[in-house]
Design a protein around this motif. Sequence first.
Motif, PDB file in Angstrom:
ATOM      1  N   PHE A 103       0.739  -1.307  -0.028  1.00 36.33           N
ATOM      2  CA  PHE A 103       0.096  -0.051   0.029  1.00 36.33           C
ATOM      3  C   PHE A 103       1.047   1.303   0.071  1.00 36.33           C
ATOM      4  CE2 PHE A 103      -2.244   3.302   2.524  1.00 36.33           C
ATOM      5  CZ  PHE A 103      -3.008   3.618   1.598  1.00 36.33           C
ATOM      6  N   HIS A 104       2.044   1.469   0.934  1.00 34.32           N
ATOM      7  CA  HIS A 104       2.853   2.579   0.942  1.00 34.32           C
ATOM      8  C   HIS A 104       3.559   2.789  -0.393  1.00 34.32           C
ATOM      9  CE1 HIS A 104       1.526   2.105   5.228  1.00 34.32           C
ATOM     10  NE2 HIS A 104       1.702   3.608   5.119  1.00 34.32           N
ATOM     11  N   VAL A 105       3.937   1.468  -0.894  1.00 34.85           N
ATOM     12  CA  VAL A 105       4.914   1.704  -1.950  1.00 34.85           C
ATOM     13  C   VAL A 105       3.955   2.185  -3.097  1.00 34.85           C
ATOM     14  CG1 VAL A 105       5.941   0.516  -3.953  1.00 34.85           C
ATOM     15  CG2 VAL A 105       6.478  -0.009  -1.473  1.00 34.85           C
ATOM     16  N   GLY A 106       2.577   1.690  -3.237  1.00 37.69           N
ATOM     17  CA  GLY A 106       1.608   2.229  -4.425  1.00 37.69           C
ATOM     18  C   GLY A 106       1.391   3.552  -4.241  1.00 37.69           C
ATOM     19  N   VAL A 107       1.336   4.158  -2.930  1.00 33.74           N
ATOM     20  CA  VAL A 107       0.885   5.557  -2.638  1.00 33.74           C
ATOM     21  C   VAL A 107       2.143   6.381  -3.312  1.00 33.74           C
ATOM     22  CG1 VAL A 107       0.462   7.185  -0.735  1.00 33.74           C
ATOM     23  CG2 VAL A 107      -0.691   5.066  -0.887  1.00 33.74           C
ATOM     24  N   ALA A 108       3.155   5.886  -2.605  1.00 32.23           N
ATOM     25  CA  ALA A 108       4.526   6.633  -3.354  1.00 32.23           C
ATOM     26  C   ALA A 108       4.592   6.463  -4.751  1.00 32.23           C
ATOM     27  CB  ALA A 108       5.701   5.908  -2.645  1.00 32.23           C
ATOM     28  N   ALA A 109       4.258   5.405  -5.548  1.00 32.75           N
ATOM     29  CA  ALA A 109       4.365   5.501  -6.734  1.00 32.75           C
ATOM     30  C   ALA A 109       3.282   6.323  -7.618  1.00 32.75           C
ATOM     31  CB  ALA A 109       4.158   3.856  -7.357  1.00 32.75           C
ATOM     32  N   ILE A 110       2.053   6.407  -7.016  1.00 33.97           N
ATOM     33  CA  ILE A 110       1.348   7.363  -7.440  1.00 33.97           C
ATOM     34  C   ILE A 110       1.520   8.886  -7.455  1.00 33.97           C
ATOM     35  CG2 ILE A 110      -1.247   8.514  -7.095  1.00 33.97           C
ATOM     36  CD1 ILE A 110      -2.058   5.624  -6.102  1.00 33.97           C
ATOM     37  N   PHE A 111       2.253   9.116  -6.352  1.00 31.09           N
ATOM     38  CA  PHE A 111       2.578  10.499  -6.137  1.00 31.09           C
ATOM     39  C   PHE A 111       3.760  10.887  -7.244  1.00 31.09           C
ATOM     40  CE2 PHE A 111       0.721  10.600  -1.893  1.00 31.09           C
ATOM     41  CZ  PHE A 111       0.030  11.872  -1.964  1.00 31.09           C
ATOM     42  N   GLY A 112       4.566   9.736  -7.330  1.00 34.91           N
ATOM     43  CA  GLY A 112       5.654   9.905  -8.559  1.00 34.91           C
ATOM     44  C   GLY A 112       5.152   9.918  -9.903  1.00 34.91           C
ATOM     45  N   LEU A 113       4.020   9.265 -10.204  1.00 41.05           N
ATOM     46  CA  LEU A 113       3.375   9.504 -11.416  1.00 41.05           C
ATOM     47  C   LEU A 113       2.728  10.533 -11.606  1.00 41.05           C
ATOM     48  CD1 LEU A 113       2.263   7.802 -13.920  1.00 41.05           C
ATOM     49  CD2 LEU A 113       0.149   7.228 -12.759  1.00 41.05           C
ATOM     50  N   TYR A 114       2.182  11.390 -10.612  1.00 41.75           N
ATOM     51  CA  TYR A 114       1.770  12.714 -10.657  1.00 41.75           C
ATOM     52  C   TYR A 114       2.933  13.644 -11.077  1.00 41.75           C
ATOM     53  CZ  TYR A 114      -2.794  11.442  -8.630  1.00 41.75           C
ATOM     54  OH  TYR A 114      -3.951  10.748  -8.088  1.00 41.75           O
ATOM     55  N   TYR A 115       4.123  13.608 -10.392  1.00 41.51           N
ATOM     56  CA  TYR A 115       5.437  14.420 -10.945  1.00 41.51           C
ATOM     57  C   TYR A 115       5.822  14.258 -12.014  1.00 41.51           C
ATOM     58  CZ  TYR A 115      10.152  15.778 -11.170  1.00 41.51           C
ATOM     59  OH  TYR A 115      11.137  16.493 -11.732  1.00 41.51           O
ATOM     60  N   LEU A 116       5.673  12.957 -12.743  1.00 42.48           N
ATOM     61  CA  LEU A 116       5.978  12.672 -14.135  1.00 42.48           C
ATOM     62  C   LEU A 116       5.012  13.145 -15.241  1.00 42.48           C
ATOM     63  CD1 LEU A 116       7.154   8.832 -13.900  1.00 42.48           C
ATOM     64  CD2 LEU A 116       8.277  10.797 -14.388  1.00 42.48           C
ATOM     65  N   TYR A 117       3.546  13.226 -14.743  1.00 47.33           N
ATOM     66  CA  TYR A 117       2.543  14.120 -15.675  1.00 47.33           C
ATOM     67  C   TYR A 117       2.840  15.551 -15.717  1.00 47.33           C
ATOM     68  CZ  TYR A 117      -2.092  15.863 -16.582  1.00 47.33           C
ATOM     69  OH  TYR A 117      -2.917  16.544 -17.143  1.00 47.33           O
ATOM     70  N   TRP A 118       3.416  15.876 -14.669  1.00 41.40           N
ATOM     71  CA  TRP A 118       3.743  17.436 -14.768  1.00 41.40           C
ATOM     72  C   TRP A 118       4.859  17.806 -15.564  1.00 41.40           C
ATOM     73  CZ3 TRP A 118       2.155  22.037 -13.633  1.00 41.40           C
ATOM     74  CH2 TRP A 118       3.033  23.030 -13.382  1.00 41.40           C
ATOM     75  N   VAL A 119       5.759  16.715 -15.625  1.00 41.61           N
ATOM     76  CA  VAL A 119       7.095  17.126 -16.451  1.00 41.61           C
ATOM     77  C   VAL A 119       7.059  16.401 -17.712  1.00 41.61           C
ATOM     78  CG1 VAL A 119       8.580  17.539 -14.330  1.00 41.61           C
ATOM     79  CG2 VAL A 119       8.554  15.413 -15.193  1.00 41.61           C
ATOM     80  N   GLN A 120       6.371  15.385 -17.976  1.00 36.41           N
ATOM     81  CA  GLN A 120       6.668  14.665 -19.216  1.00 36.41           C
ATOM     82  C   GLN A 120       5.301  13.976 -19.726  1.00 36.41           C
ATOM     83  OE1 GLN A 120       9.787  11.586 -18.614  1.00 36.41           O
ATOM     84  NE2 GLN A 120       9.419  10.801 -20.724  1.00 36.41           N
ATOM     85  N   LEU A 121       4.624  13.287 -19.001  1.00 33.56           N
ATOM     86  CA  LEU A 121       3.577  12.476 -19.861  1.00 33.56           C
ATOM     87  C   LEU A 121       2.311  13.330 -20.051  1.00 33.56           C
ATOM     88  CD1 LEU A 121       3.527   9.545 -17.037  1.00 33.56           C
ATOM     89  CD2 LEU A 121       4.656   9.481 -19.280  1.00 33.56           C
ATOM     90  N   ASN A 122       1.618  12.747 -20.831  1.00 34.51           N
ATOM     91  CA  ASN A 122       0.232  13.350 -21.255  1.00 34.51           C
ATOM     92  C   ASN A 122      -0.932  12.727 -20.412  1.00 34.51           C
ATOM     93  OD1 ASN A 122      -0.677  11.010 -22.949  1.00 34.51           O
ATOM     94  ND2 ASN A 122       0.478  12.038 -24.554  1.00 34.51           N
ATOM     95  N   MET A 123      -2.271  13.160 -20.494  1.00 34.84           N
ATOM     96  CA  MET A 123      -3.084  12.563 -19.812  1.00 34.84           C
ATOM     97  C   MET A 123      -3.493  11.354 -20.102  1.00 34.84           C
ATOM     98  SD  MET A 123      -7.449  13.993 -19.891  1.00 34.84           S
ATOM     99  CE  MET A 123      -6.834  15.724 -19.318  1.00 34.84           C
ATOM    100  N   PHE A 124      -3.530  10.781 -21.310  1.00 34.90           N
ATOM    101  CA  PHE A 124      -3.989   9.502 -21.804  1.00 34.90           C
ATOM    102  C   PHE A 124      -2.884   8.389 -21.294  1.00 34.90           C
ATOM    103  CE2 PHE A 124      -5.620  12.210 -25.246  1.00 34.90           C
ATOM    104  CZ  PHE A 124      -6.937  11.753 -24.904  1.00 34.90           C
ATOM    105  N   GLU A 125      -1.650   8.716 -21.096  1.00 35.13           N
ATOM    106  CA  GLU A 125      -0.493   8.026 -20.648  1.00 35.13           C
ATOM    107  C   GLU A 125      -0.469   7.810 -19.005  1.00 35.13           C
ATOM    108  OE1 GLU A 125       2.974   8.751 -24.021  1.00 35.13           O
ATOM    109  OE2 GLU A 125       2.782  10.079 -22.141  1.00 35.13           O
ATOM    110  N   THR A 126      -1.000   9.028 -18.607  1.00 35.60           N
ATOM    111  CA  THR A 126      -0.978   8.953 -17.207  1.00 35.60           C
ATOM    112  C   THR A 126      -2.243   8.192 -16.730  1.00 35.60           C
ATOM    113  OG1 THR A 126      -0.064  11.345 -17.075  1.00 35.60           O
ATOM    114  CG2 THR A 126      -1.217  10.560 -14.966  1.00 35.60           C
ATOM    115  N   LEU A 127      -3.483   8.321 -17.290  1.00 37.14           N
ATOM    116  CA  LEU A 127      -4.474   7.303 -16.785  1.00 37.14           C
ATOM    117  C   LEU A 127      -4.081   5.883 -17.242  1.00 37.14           C
ATOM    118  CD1 LEU A 127      -7.456   9.646 -18.438  1.00 37.14           C
ATOM    119  CD2 LEU A 127      -6.868   9.266 -15.995  1.00 37.14           C
ATOM    120  N   ARG A 128      -3.309   5.821 -18.134  1.00 35.51           N
ATOM    121  CA  ARG A 128      -2.912   4.198 -18.112  1.00 35.51           C
ATOM    122  C   ARG A 128      -2.100   3.696 -17.262  1.00 35.51           C
ATOM    123  NH1 ARG A 128      -1.666   4.586 -23.151  1.00 35.51           N
ATOM    124  NH2 ARG A 128       0.530   4.862 -23.095  1.00 35.51           N
ATOM    125  N   TYR A 129      -1.105   4.387 -16.851  1.00 40.35           N
ATOM    126  CA  TYR A 129      -0.294   4.015 -15.722  1.00 40.35           C
ATOM    127  C   TYR A 129      -1.150   3.977 -14.243  1.00 40.35           C
ATOM    128  CZ  TYR A 129       3.412   4.389 -19.163  1.00 40.35           C
ATOM    129  OH  TYR A 129       4.176   4.101 -20.329  1.00 40.35           O
TER     130      TYR A 129
END
Length: 672
Positions: free
Chosen positions: A600-626
């Motif tokens: 659970f804690h690793v997953g929460v950390a990964a979600i926050f990391g994904l939000y960061y990647l959405y801010w700097v690199q990913l688009n909406m469709f890629e973010t939703l898929r991950y």
Amino acid sequence: MCPDVKFSASLVLEMAKGTLLVVLFALTVVGQALTPSTYFTTVDKERLRTIFLSAEPYQPDNLQALHYSVLGLDLLGAGHVEPSKSCKVVQKGVDSDNVESLFYASSAARSLGSAHCKLSVGSQAKSVLEAAIVDGAPTRTIYQAVAALANLGLPIDAKKVSSALLDTLKVEDSPLSHGYAFYAASYLKGDLKTFFDLIEDVIAQADEIDEKFLQFESGLYTTAIVLDSSYKLAAAHKKEPTVLADKVTQFANYMLNRKHMDSLKNAATILSAIKTLTENKFHVPIAVTLASQVSVSDQYPTVQVRVSDLLGGSLGKVTVTADTARHIGDDAIVMSKKPFKASSLDSALYELDFLEAKPACGFYAITVSISPQTKDSRLIGTSGAEVRVKVTTKVAIENVELGVADKDQTTAPRMTRLQPPHKVVRTLEADHLQRIIMKFQLRNTAADSLMAAHQTFVRLTNQKTRREIIFVAEVDSSNTYTFDLDVGSREKEFGYLSGQYTMELIVGDAVIQNPLSWIFADVNLKFSDTLQSAPDRLDGYKAKPEIKHTFRVADKRPSTFISNVFTVMVLLPLLLLLVMWMKIGVNVSNFPLSLSAIGFHVGVAAIFGLYYLYWVQLNMFETLRYLGLIGIPTFLCGNRLLSSIAAKRLEVSRRGPKPGSYRVCCSVKANQ
């Protein structure tokens, strides 16, 4: 008339076909009187005969098809080629323990004739048929049992049949059920008034369509059954059915309108009903049909009508009168009380020289009345019948003038007088600053008067590309046609293609015998040079460039300094939390070392990391898929973790807390 003008059969198909079809449809459908305007012709009867013969070779396991086939042939009077062979199939296929089988077999044997087919059934057949006649049995079953008893020459218990039918009709009150009941009652002897009185109530349930047709909701089969059985019951009761003559005619119109059916069952049923309407003692509808061609002209001045019953049979000697002949356009009466003459070719045909009244060209409705020379009260539809014809004429083109004028009308047009069918010798010249003007008139040669045609066009055809464009010639109140082509304003319609064009006049109308096609001139058109050099972009048939979808361009990012300041501001509360934890102390001894807690804690950390990647690199469709891939295991682990914590709390609450300890994970130590 101008005999040298070229006649064009293709012109009729090309320019006047649509209008002619609409007009002919109007002639046959719109505004017709209630009297039937068709009947079972020789062609119709031959088509029905083909349908009935299509059931051959007969099979013993399909006595229904055999029954309808031989019944239809018997109604047509066509007879059967091998009645003895068919009888053997009936004898082989009959099941003496089945009511339906006995009905079809006995009916088929009766249609084949006693001389060719004597059906023998088991001794139990009578018991089977009588057992089927009980209270509550379907009226169809009761009818089949009664008809089979009658066909086999066995006695019928009229009282028992009446009781069973009346009991069933209390539940089955549909028109079809009543039709079968009327059939069954027609075999009975005695007082049939109870069933006879039901005819009026059943007929009242029919639906009227366009004030011309009358049908039951179930369709053709039910309508034919009810009408046929009603008149058979009336014949058995020896009393005229309480049905209005107009309703009988509407029923006949409906069945005749459906005479092109291809179902074996429907074909035999409707033919039986139509034959009943021609042979009964109460109502015999008259069919008045146009026997000659629709067009009336100098070559064909006679209007022929056929007066017959619904099967095309002669009604004997009758007097046929054209009460009125009305022009459909202006309602002018051109003829009244004009008698038809009996044809020497056919006793059912009557003729009238319609051109004696000197009618103008157009469409006419002739109202016909019939009076039998020998009084016959059965005949209905003796007045108000209507046939429609059109009077055609020939036309000639005259007073033709052609010229080219300046667009600004500073000079008078140079007009040339033409004589059809001759063509202008010289080629006309016209540019985008000029107009082509043509004037002409159409003369009705029969009436020697000017007229207007329904379709009058001028067609210009490019002699090189064969591309053509058609314009309408307008007519004024004096019946003078004018064609005025402004070359400059019509450049786009020509595709800016300068060159030599052929000019052709086309005249067509439903009442014109000689549609015209006259090539009267060649013209050299010159369009503006600025657009002539780029004709490709005006070609509507050329392939257009492919359209490719592109996403919206991303907005410009802020500067690095602003981004860094914003990031620090976002992370500052986390830094403050860590400092406070270090100051007051943190107890992490209660952190459960389980797969669900770690996941659970690793997953929460990964979600926050994904939000960061959405801010700097990913688009909406890629973010939703991950996010979908990470979120599912995080949700499952979190649910498991919370369940285990809740279970542990419940267990601790039962045992009581330990002194100086806290049951909350990651709780802060108390100051000693």
